[in-house]
Write a protein that holds these residues in place. Structure first.
Motif, PDB file in Angstrom:
ATOM      1  N   GLU A   1       0.833  -1.205   0.000  1.00  0.00           N
ATOM      2  CA  GLU A   1       0.000   0.000   0.000  1.00  0.00           C
ATOM      3  C   GLU A   1       0.871   1.260   0.000  1.00  0.00           C
ATOM      4  O   GLU A   1       0.645   2.191  -0.786  1.00  0.00           O
ATOM      5  N   ALA A   2       1.853   1.291   0.891  1.00  0.00           N
ATOM      6  CA  ALA A   2       2.713   2.466   0.999  1.00  0.00           C
ATOM      7  C   ALA A   2       3.517   2.670  -0.281  1.00  0.00           C
ATOM      8  O   ALA A   2       3.710   3.811  -0.737  1.00  0.00           O
TER       9      ALA A   2
ATOM     10  N   ASP B   1       3.400   5.989  -2.779  1.00  0.00           N
ATOM     11  CA  ASP B   1       4.606   6.754  -3.103  1.00  0.00           C
ATOM     12  C   ASP B   1       4.860   6.795  -4.612  1.00  0.00           C
ATOM     13  O   ASP B   1       5.281   7.825  -5.152  1.00  0.00           O
ATOM     14  N   LEU B   2       4.602   5.693  -5.310  1.00  0.00           N
ATOM     15  CA  LEU B   2       4.806   5.666  -6.762  1.00  0.00           C
ATOM     16  C   LEU B   2       3.847   6.615  -7.475  1.00  0.00           C
ATOM     17  O   LEU B   2       4.245   7.357  -8.384  1.00  0.00           O
ATOM     18  N   VAL B   3       2.592   6.582  -7.082  1.00  0.00           N
ATOM     19  CA  VAL B   3       1.608   7.447  -7.727  1.00  0.00           C
ATOM     20  C   VAL B   3       1.908   8.918  -7.431  1.00  0.00           C
ATOM     21  O   VAL B   3       1.878   9.764  -8.329  1.00  0.00           O
ATOM     22  N   ALA B   4       2.226   9.229  -6.181  1.00  0.00           N
ATOM     23  CA  ALA B   4       2.533  10.615  -5.820  1.00  0.00           C
ATOM     24  C   ALA B   4       3.758  11.122  -6.578  1.00  0.00           C
ATOM     25  O   ALA B   4       3.782  12.261  -7.062  1.00  0.00           O
ATOM     26  N   ALA B   5       4.789  10.268  -6.701  1.00  0.00           N
ATOM     27  CA  ALA B   5       6.002  10.678  -7.417  1.00  0.00           C
ATOM     28  C   ALA B   5       5.721  10.905  -8.896  1.00  0.00           C
ATOM     29  O   ALA B   5       6.260  11.837  -9.508  1.00  0.00           O
TER      30      ALA B   5
ATOM     31  N   PRO C   1      -3.097   3.908   3.068  1.00  0.00           N
ATOM     32  CA  PRO C   1      -2.250   4.413   1.977  1.00  0.00           C
ATOM     33  C   PRO C   1      -2.783   4.070   0.588  1.00  0.00           C
ATOM     34  O   PRO C   1      -2.631   4.876  -0.350  1.00  0.00           O
ATOM     35  N   LEU C   2      -3.416   2.908   0.405  1.00  0.00           N
ATOM     36  CA  LEU C   2      -3.948   2.572  -0.916  1.00  0.00           C
ATOM     37  C   LEU C   2      -5.114   3.489  -1.275  1.00  0.00           C
ATOM     38  O   LEU C   2      -5.272   3.883  -2.440  1.00  0.00           O
ATOM     39  N   VAL C   3      -5.912   3.861  -0.296  1.00  0.00           N
ATOM     40  CA  VAL C   3      -6.991   4.826  -0.537  1.00  0.00           C
ATOM     41  C   VAL C   3      -6.403   6.192  -0.879  1.00  0.00           C
ATOM     42  O   VAL C   3      -6.895   6.890  -1.774  1.00  0.00           O
ATOM     43  N   GLU C   4      -5.348   6.582  -0.181  1.00  0.00           N
ATOM     44  CA  GLU C   4      -4.688   7.850  -0.501  1.00  0.00           C
ATOM     45  C   GLU C   4      -4.222   7.853  -1.950  1.00  0.00           C
ATOM     46  O   GLU C   4      -4.404   8.845  -2.676  1.00  0.00           O
ATOM     47  N   ALA C   5      -3.624   6.746  -2.401  1.00  0.00           N
ATOM     48  CA  ALA C   5      -3.178   6.655  -3.789  1.00  0.00           C
ATOM     49  C   ALA C   5      -4.356   6.736  -4.745  1.00  0.00           C
ATOM     50  O   ALA C   5      -4.287   7.404  -5.786  1.00  0.00           O
TER      51      ALA C   5
END
Length: 286
Positions: A67-68, A72-76, A102-106
């Motif tokens: 999830e984390a 991080d990949l999507v945000a980057a 974190p997966l929901v955040e992504a």
């Protein structure tokens, strides 16, 4: 953000690829996530769904690292393009009062639904998912199930197709994503095509036909899990009349519909309306 594109943005039925084929191709890392002019509207709709639908999120408790990494990949990827990772409000809590993971955040950064697949001893299974815009399936009926169960109703799945997909999953390298496009026809509605494919009644009229395209990508995570992204785009079939290549697109879609066998027609819910759709597309092509 990308300029407003001619719609439909993707037209997989005109590529020469047969329906119900895997047709996965490599995609450059910089093209992994697609952002278009509907991002804000899609994310606003997604936020409301995640706050109201308890079945839109299912995550195994042992998926925290993946999830984390996804977040991080999507945000980057968005930051590289100078885009705000969270342009609309993040729900403070999910439906049922569950905390945001974190997966929901992504998933709140991009219109795509996000699914994490994990290799078990016998098969790949769906270990986590944030699915706001399902195409006539329900996350709860596929969560924590192996691939053969998930795809049991897909015509032609059993045999070479299942073997090939498992091979792709097993051998996909980190930072070497692949992608494919899928299409279907729906009648009315929008991004949410609610209800299980196994329970939805077959369409019997061709009022308000819409072409529904899924842009799917598959990317291996450093954890060893796979991230499956699904971006849904829905456009009126009649919009082909305004497309610069509309006559060809309408004729190609008619040809693909005409070539579907009975099992494929039933899977797509078009048993009773295929001929009327082909006639309508023929008129658009003319």
């Amino acid at each position: 953000m990308a300029d407003v594109a001619v719609r439909p943005r993707h037209t997989p039925w005109a590529s020469g690829t047969k329906p119900f084929s895997i047709a996965m191709s490599p995609i450059a890392l910089e093209d992994w996530i697609e952002v278009d002019e509907r991002r804000l509207a899609d994310l606003g709709e997604k936020a409301a769904i995640l706050a109201a639908d308890p079945d839109a999120v299912r995550i195994r408790p042992d998926c925290a690292r993946s999830e984390a990494e996804v977040r991080d990949l999507v945000a980057a990827d968005l930051a590289r393009r100078g885009l705000d990772p969270l342009p609309v409000g993040m729900p403070s809590r999910l439906a049922g009062g569950r905390p945001v993971s974190p997966l929901v955040e992504a998933a709140m950064m991009v219109p795509d639904d996000l699914v994490v697949m994990r290799r078990g001893e016998a098969a790949w299974s769906l270990a986590a998912g944030v699915v706001a815009f399902p195409s006539a399936w329900e996350l709860r009926e596929k969560f924590d199930r192996p691939m053969d169960e998930i795809h049991r109703s897909v015509p032609g799945w059993a045999g070479p197709m299942a073997t090939r997909v498992a091979r792709i999953f097993d051998h996909l390298a980190v930072d070497a994503p692949v992608w494919r496009l899928n299409w279907s026809i729906q009648f009315g509605g929008g991004l949410v095509l609610a209800g299980s494919k196994h329970e939805r009644p077959a369409a019997r009229t061709v009022e308000a036909p819409l072409v529904r395209v899924e842009r799917q990508t598959l990317r291996r995570l450093a954890t060893g899990d796979l991230l499956f992204t699904i971006k849904v785009m829905v456009d009126p079939v009649d919009a082909l009349a305004r497309h610069p290549d509309g006559a060809h697109l309408a004729a190609s879609l008619a040809t693909q519909l005409a070539g579907l066998d009975p099992a494929q027609l039933e899977y797509k819910g078009l048993v009773h309306v295929r001929d009327a759709l082909v006639a309508r597309l023929g008129a658009l092509a003319a």
